[in-house]
Design a protein around this motif. Structure first.
Motif, PDB file in Angstrom:
ATOM      1  N   GLY A  80       5.431  -2.618   2.234  1.00  0.00           N
ATOM      2  CA  GLY A  80       6.677  -3.058   2.863  1.00  0.00           C
ATOM      3  C   GLY A  80       7.927  -2.681   2.090  1.00  0.00           C
ATOM      4  N   LYS A  81       7.851  -1.623   1.295  1.00  0.00           N
ATOM      5  CA  LYS A  81       9.015  -1.210   0.493  1.00  0.00           C
ATOM      6  C   LYS A  81      10.171  -0.762   1.379  1.00  0.00           C
ATOM      7  CE  LYS A  81       6.487   1.892  -1.590  1.00  0.00           C
ATOM      8  NZ  LYS A  81       5.225   1.556  -0.909  1.00  0.00           N
ATOM      9  N   SER A  82       9.830   0.047   2.399  1.00  0.00           N
ATOM     10  CA  SER A  82      10.905   0.555   3.267  1.00  0.00           C
ATOM     11  C   SER A  82      11.487  -0.584   4.106  1.00  0.00           C
ATOM     12  CB  SER A  82      10.374   1.666   4.161  1.00  0.00           C
ATOM     13  OG  SER A  82       9.894   2.725   3.349  1.00  0.00           O
ATOM     14  N   THR A  83      10.633  -1.521   4.497  1.00  0.00           N
ATOM     15  CA  THR A  83      11.129  -2.679   5.238  1.00  0.00           C
ATOM     16  C   THR A  83      12.124  -3.453   4.376  1.00  0.00           C
ATOM     17  OG1 THR A  83       8.922  -2.797   6.208  1.00  0.00           O
ATOM     18  CG2 THR A  83      10.370  -4.686   6.602  1.00  0.00           C
ATOM     19  N   LEU A  84      11.816  -3.567   3.091  1.00  0.00           N
ATOM     20  CA  LEU A  84      12.713  -4.302   2.198  1.00  0.00           C
ATOM     21  C   LEU A  84      14.041  -3.578   2.021  1.00  0.00           C
ATOM     22  CD1 LEU A  84      13.405  -6.559   0.225  1.00  0.00           C
ATOM     23  CD2 LEU A  84      12.157  -5.323  -1.566  1.00  0.00           C
ATOM     24  N   ALA A 138      -0.102   4.073   5.860  1.00  0.00           N
ATOM     25  CA  ALA A 138       0.144   4.167   4.417  1.00  0.00           C
ATOM     26  C   ALA A 138       0.610   5.580   4.112  1.00  0.00           C
ATOM     27  CB  ALA A 138      -1.142   3.853   3.666  1.00  0.00           C
ATOM     28  N   GLY A 139       1.596   5.695   3.273  1.00  0.00           N
ATOM     29  CA  GLY A 139       2.083   7.034   2.896  1.00  0.00           C
ATOM     30  C   GLY A 139       3.184   7.525   3.801  1.00  0.00           C
ATOM     31  N   THR A 140       3.965   6.607   4.386  1.00  0.00           N
ATOM     32  CA  THR A 140       5.046   7.016   5.290  1.00  0.00           C
ATOM     33  C   THR A 140       6.200   7.643   4.519  1.00  0.00           C
ATOM     34  OG1 THR A 140       4.477   5.238   6.805  1.00  0.00           O
ATOM     35  CG2 THR A 140       6.683   6.187   7.020  1.00  0.00           C
ATOM     36  N   THR A 141       6.646   6.946   3.489  1.00  0.00           N
ATOM     37  CA  THR A 141       7.818   7.437   2.751  1.00  0.00           C
ATOM     38  C   THR A 141       7.383   8.500   1.756  1.00  0.00           C
ATOM     39  OG1 THR A 141       8.788   5.242   2.937  1.00  0.00           O
ATOM     40  CG2 THR A 141       9.774   6.728   1.321  1.00  0.00           C
ATOM     41  N   ARG A 142       8.092   9.619   1.775  1.00  0.00           N
ATOM     42  CA  ARG A 142       7.779  10.691   0.816  1.00  0.00           C
ATOM     43  C   ARG A 142       8.973  10.955  -0.089  1.00  0.00           C
ATOM     44  NH1 ARG A 142       3.362  13.604   2.954  1.00  0.00           N
ATOM     45  NH2 ARG A 142       2.055  12.077   3.991  1.00  0.00           N
ATOM     46  N   ILE A 190       4.552 -12.826   3.068  1.00  0.00           N
ATOM     47  CA  ILE A 190       4.063 -14.206   2.912  1.00  0.00           C
ATOM     48  C   ILE A 190       3.855 -14.852   4.271  1.00  0.00           C
ATOM     49  CG2 ILE A 190       5.007 -14.707   0.593  1.00  0.00           C
ATOM     50  CD1 ILE A 190       7.382 -16.033   1.964  1.00  0.00           C
ATOM     51  N   ASP A 191       4.419 -14.234   5.342  1.00  0.00           N
ATOM     52  CA  ASP A 191       4.220 -14.784   6.697  1.00  0.00           C
ATOM     53  C   ASP A 191       2.775 -14.669   7.134  1.00  0.00           C
ATOM     54  OD1 ASP A 191       5.055 -11.916   6.585  1.00  0.00           O
ATOM     55  OD2 ASP A 191       4.481 -11.981   8.707  1.00  0.00           O
ATOM     56  N   LEU A 192       2.015 -13.785   6.509  1.00  0.00           N
ATOM     57  CA  LEU A 192       0.621 -13.613   6.927  1.00  0.00           C
ATOM     58  C   LEU A 192      -0.237 -14.785   6.489  1.00  0.00           C
ATOM     59  CD1 LEU A 192       0.034  -9.783   6.505  1.00  0.00           C
ATOM     60  CD2 LEU A 192       0.628 -11.104   8.549  1.00  0.00           C
TER      61      LEU A 192
HETATM   62  N1  GTP Z   1       3.568  -9.215   8.524  1.00  0.00           N
HETATM   63  C1  GTP Z   1       4.417  -8.512   7.840  1.00  0.00           C
HETATM   64  N2  GTP Z   1       4.421  -7.182   7.931  1.00  0.00           N
HETATM   65  C2  GTP Z   1       5.306  -6.481   7.194  1.00  0.00           C
HETATM   66  C3  GTP Z   1       6.238  -7.113   6.348  1.00  0.00           C
HETATM   67  N3  GTP Z   1       6.976  -6.164   5.764  1.00  0.00           N
HETATM   68  C4  GTP Z   1       6.532  -4.978   6.209  1.00  0.00           C
HETATM   69  N4  GTP Z   1       5.511  -5.162   7.086  1.00  0.00           N
HETATM   70  C5  GTP Z   1       4.758  -4.119   7.799  1.00  0.00           C
HETATM   71  O1  GTP Z   1       4.035  -3.384   6.854  1.00  0.00           O
HETATM   72  C6  GTP Z   1       3.908  -2.021   7.281  1.00  0.00           C
HETATM   73  C7  GTP Z   1       4.360  -1.089   6.190  1.00  0.00           C
HETATM   74  O2  GTP Z   1       5.756  -1.258   5.972  1.00  0.00           O
HETATM   75  P1  GTP Z   1       6.626  -0.187   5.238  1.00  0.00           P
HETATM   76  O3  GTP Z   1       7.943  -0.816   4.975  1.00  0.00           O
HETATM   77  O4  GTP Z   1       6.616   1.104   5.959  1.00  0.00           O
HETATM   78  O5  GTP Z   1       5.820  -0.066   3.883  1.00  0.00           O
HETATM   79  P2  GTP Z   1       6.064   0.934   2.654  1.00  0.00           P
HETATM   80  O6  GTP Z   1       5.703   0.178   1.437  1.00  0.00           O
HETATM   81  O7  GTP Z   1       7.399   1.523   2.742  1.00  0.00           O
HETATM   82  O8  GTP Z   1       4.964   2.023   2.912  1.00  0.00           O
HETATM   83  P3  GTP Z   1       4.877   3.540   2.390  1.00  0.00           P
HETATM   84  O9  GTP Z   1       6.194   4.181   2.627  1.00  0.00           O
HETATM   85  O10 GTP Z   1       3.808   4.143   3.186  1.00  0.00           O
HETATM   86  O11 GTP Z   1       4.546   3.459   0.947  1.00  0.00           O
HETATM   87  C8  GTP Z   1       4.748  -1.900   8.553  1.00  0.00           C
HETATM   88  O12 GTP Z   1       3.888  -1.996   9.646  1.00  0.00           O
HETATM   89  C9  GTP Z   1       5.642  -3.110   8.470  1.00  0.00           C
HETATM   90  O13 GTP Z   1       6.071  -3.564   9.751  1.00  0.00           O
HETATM   91  C10 GTP Z   1       6.207  -8.549   6.293  1.00  0.00           C
HETATM   92  O14 GTP Z   1       6.999  -9.201   5.589  1.00  0.00           O
HETATM   93  N5  GTP Z   1       5.310  -9.194   7.026  1.00  0.00           N
END
Ligand code: GTP
Ligand code: MG
Length: 452
Positions: free
Chosen positions: A230-234, A250-254, A340-342
Motif C-alpha cells: 500500500g505504498k502508492s496508496t499512502l 504486486a510490483g506495480t510501481t517501478r 488495519i481495516d482488514l
Molecule cells: N484493505 C486495504 N487495502 C489497501 C489499503 N491500502 C492499499 N490497499 C490495497 O492494496 C493493494 C496494493 O496497493 P498499492 O498502493 O498499489 O501498493 P504498493 O505497495 O504501492 O505496491 P507496489 O507498487 O506493487 O509495490 C491495492 O489493491 C490497494 O487498493 C488499506 O489500507 N486497506
C-alpha cells in the motif's frame, strides 16, 4: 564597452500569457527607452499611463510606465518599468522594440540583482536571501529568506568585520610602537579580550544552526516496503491526489515518484518506491535498485508492512543489523502497519510504529502530525538561524578558526596573530561579497531568474 555600460531589459513577471506583465530596464539608456517608446519622460516614481509605440511609430500596447532615476533605484542605475498586458505578442513586440534601441540588450539571469550588488544596494548574503525568497515554496522558507534579505546575517558580519579590523589595529599599533618587538601588555589585553568575544559570538551563531540550510532543500521522506503493502496508496493520501498508480498486482510501481508537500511550513519531499523483493524481471530489478538507493539516502523511511504480519527483518535491508534505529545514511526508519481495516488485531508496537488504513485514510492525520514533529526536530529552531547556505557556514567557520588561532598565537608573536586576524576579516569580507568574489558571483547570480 564594459558589459555594465549596456542597458539591460527583461520580463520580470511570470510566464506569459498573464493579465499584466512587467518589463524592467536598467542602465544609462533607461531614459532613452522611455522616451523612445512612451514619449516624454514621466515624473520620477509616479505611475503614468502611456500608449507605447515602437521606434517606427507603430502602437504596441496601452501601458503604465514608471521612471526611477539612479542612484535611488533598485539597481542603483536608472531604471524604467513598463507594465503592459501579459500577452505573448505584446511582449514580443515590446522586447523587439527595446532591442532596436542602441546599447540595449536582454538581461542575463540575475543581472539586475548583480548590478544592485555591485552598486552597494545589497550585500551578498542579502542577494542570496532574495534568491531564496523568490524560490520559497513554504511559509518557513519565506520567513527565513526574508530574514536573510533584510540583512540579519549581513549586519552581524559587517559588525564583526569592523571589530576585527579594530582589534588588528590595536595589535599593529603595538607592533609599531614597541622597540623590542614585544607589544606592551596594556595594548594587547583589550585586543585579546575583543578577539575572544568575537570568536564566541561567531561560534554561537554557528552552533545555533540546526539544519537551517536544509530548509532550502527540504526533508526527504521515502515510503518503502515489500510489494503490494500500500505504498502508492499512502503517497496518494499524503499528496491528496492520484500521483501513483495503485493496483492489486504486486510490483506495480517501478519508477520513483516524488511529491512536494508543505507540512506546517516545512518543505517535505515524499517519494514512493518500487516494492522491494527478489525478482527476475529486469525492469522491476531496476525499480528495486532505485528504491533501495533513494530510501538509503532519505532522511526518514516509512517502512510499510501489512498489519498482522510480522516485520520481515530479512526484507528490510534498510534497517540493517540493529533492527529499527536508522538507515545506513543515518536517517530514521518508522514502521507503519497498513490495512488495519482488514481486521488484524494490531497492538501498536513500540514507539515509532503506526497503524493506518491508507485506502480509507485511517491513521493518516496521526502520521502527518508525527511527520510535522519530525520535521520540527529535524530543522531545529530555524527561526533564529542566520546561516542558510554552506558557503556562509564555511566562511564563518574560517573566520572563527582564524580568530581562535590568533588567540593561540598572541603569545608566540603579534605578527602571527595579526596575520590570522587579517584572514578572519577576509573571510567575512568574502561572506559579504566585499573582496575577491568574482568566482562566487558568477555561480550565485547565474542561478537567479532572468529579470531578477
Ligand atoms: N484493505 C486495504 N487495502 C489497501 C489499503 N491500502 C492499499 N490497499 C490495497 O492494496 C493493494 C496494493 O496497493 P498499492 O498502493 O498499489 O501498493 P504498493 O505497495 O504501492 O505496491 P507496489 O507498487 O506493487 O509495490 C491495492 O489493491 C490497494 O487498493 C488499506 O489500507 N486497506
Ligand atoms: Mg506502488
Amino acid at each position: 564597452m564594459h558589459p555594465r555600460d549596456h542597458t539591460i531589459f527583461a520580463l520580470s513577471s511570470g510566464r506569459p500569457p498573464s493579465a499584466l506583465a512587467v518589463v524592467r530596464v536598467s542602465g544609462p539608456s533607461a531614459s532613452l527607452a522611455l522616451t523612445t517608446l512612451a514619449g516624454k519622460l514621466p515624473a520620477p516614481r509616479q505611475a503614468s499611463r502611456r500608449l507605447l509605440h515602437d521606434g517606427a511609430g507603430r502602437p504596441i500596447d496601452d501601458s503604465v510606465v514608471l521612471w526611477f532615476p539612479g542612484p535611488a533605484s533598485a539597481t542603483g542605475e536608472d531604471v524604467a518599468e513598463f507594465h503592459v498586458h501579459g500577452g505573448r505578442a505584446v511582449l514580443a513586440a515590446l522586447l523587439t522594440a527595446m532591442s532596436a534601441i542602441p546599447n540595449m540588450r536582454a538581461a542575463e539571469p540575475g543581472e539586475f540583482t548583480r548590478r544592485a550588488f555591485e552598486n552597494g544596494k545589497l550585500d551578498l548574503t542579502e542577494a542570496e536571501g532574495l534568491d531564496d525568497l523568490i524560490h520559497a515554496d513554504t511559509d518557513r522558507q519565506r520567513r527565513q529568506a526574508l530574514r536573510q534579505l533584510q540583512g540579519l546575517l549581513g549586519n552581524r558580519a559587517r559588525d564583526w568585520r569592523e571589530r576585527i579590523i579594530e582589534a588588528s589595529a590595536l595589535i599593529e599599533a603595538g607592533i609599531d610602537f614597541s622597540d623590542e618587538g614585544d607589544v606592551p601588555a596594556e595594548l594587547m589585553a583589550p585586543a585579546v579580550k575583543a578577539i575572544s568575544v568575537l570568536h564566541d559570538e561567531i561560534a554561537e551563531v554557528l552552533a545555533a544552526q540546526g539544519q537551517a540550510e536544509r530548509l532550502r532543500d527540504g526533508l526527504v521522506v521515502a515510503i518503502a516496503g515489500e510489494p503490494n503493502v500500500g505504498k502508492s496508496t499512502l503517497i496518494n493520501q499524503l499528496a491528496r491526489r492520484d500521483v501513483a498508480i495503485v493496483s492489486p498486482h504486486a510490483g506495480t510501481t517501478r519508477d520513483v515518484i516524488e511529491v512536494q508537500l508543505d507540512l506546517d511550513g516545512y518543505p517535505v519531499t515524499v517519494i514512493d518506491t518500487a516494492g522491494i523483493r527478489e525478482t527476475d524481471d529486469p525492469v522491476e530489478q531496476e525499480g528495486v535498485r532505485r528504491a533501495r538507493a533513494r530510501a538509503e539516502d532519505a532522511d526518514l523511511v516509512l517502512w510499510l508492512v501489512e498489519a498482522g504480519r510480522a516485520v520481515d527483518q530479512a526484507a528490510m535491508p534498510l534497517l540493517g543489523k540493529s533492527g529499527n534505529a536508522s538507515s545506513p545514511s543515518g536517517g530514521s526508519v518508522w514502521i507503519v502497519r497498513n490495512k488495519i481495516d482488514l481486521g488484524a488485531v494490531e497492538d501498536v508496537g513500540p514507539r515509532g510504529e503506526f497503524g493506518i488504513a491508507a485506502s480509507r485514510g485511517d491513521g493518516i492525520p496521526e502520521l502527518v502530525d508525527a511527520l510535522v514533529k519530525f520535521a520540527a526536530d529535524f530543522f531545529g529552531t530555524t527561526e533564529g538561524a542566520l546561516v542558510t547556505r554552506a558557503r556562509q557556514r564555511d566562511l564563518l567557520r574560517r573566520a572563527a578558526d582564524s580568530l581562535r588561532r590568533s588567540l593561540e598565537l598572541v603569545e608566540e608573536g603579534e605578527e602571527l596573530a595579526a596575520e590570522e586576524l587579517r584572514a578572519a576579516a577576509y573571510a567575512l569580507g568574502r561572506l559579504l561579497g566585499r573582496v575577491d568574489v568574482e568566482d562566487v558571483l558568477g555561480a550565485i547570480f547565474q542561478k537567479f531568474c532572468v529579470g531578477k
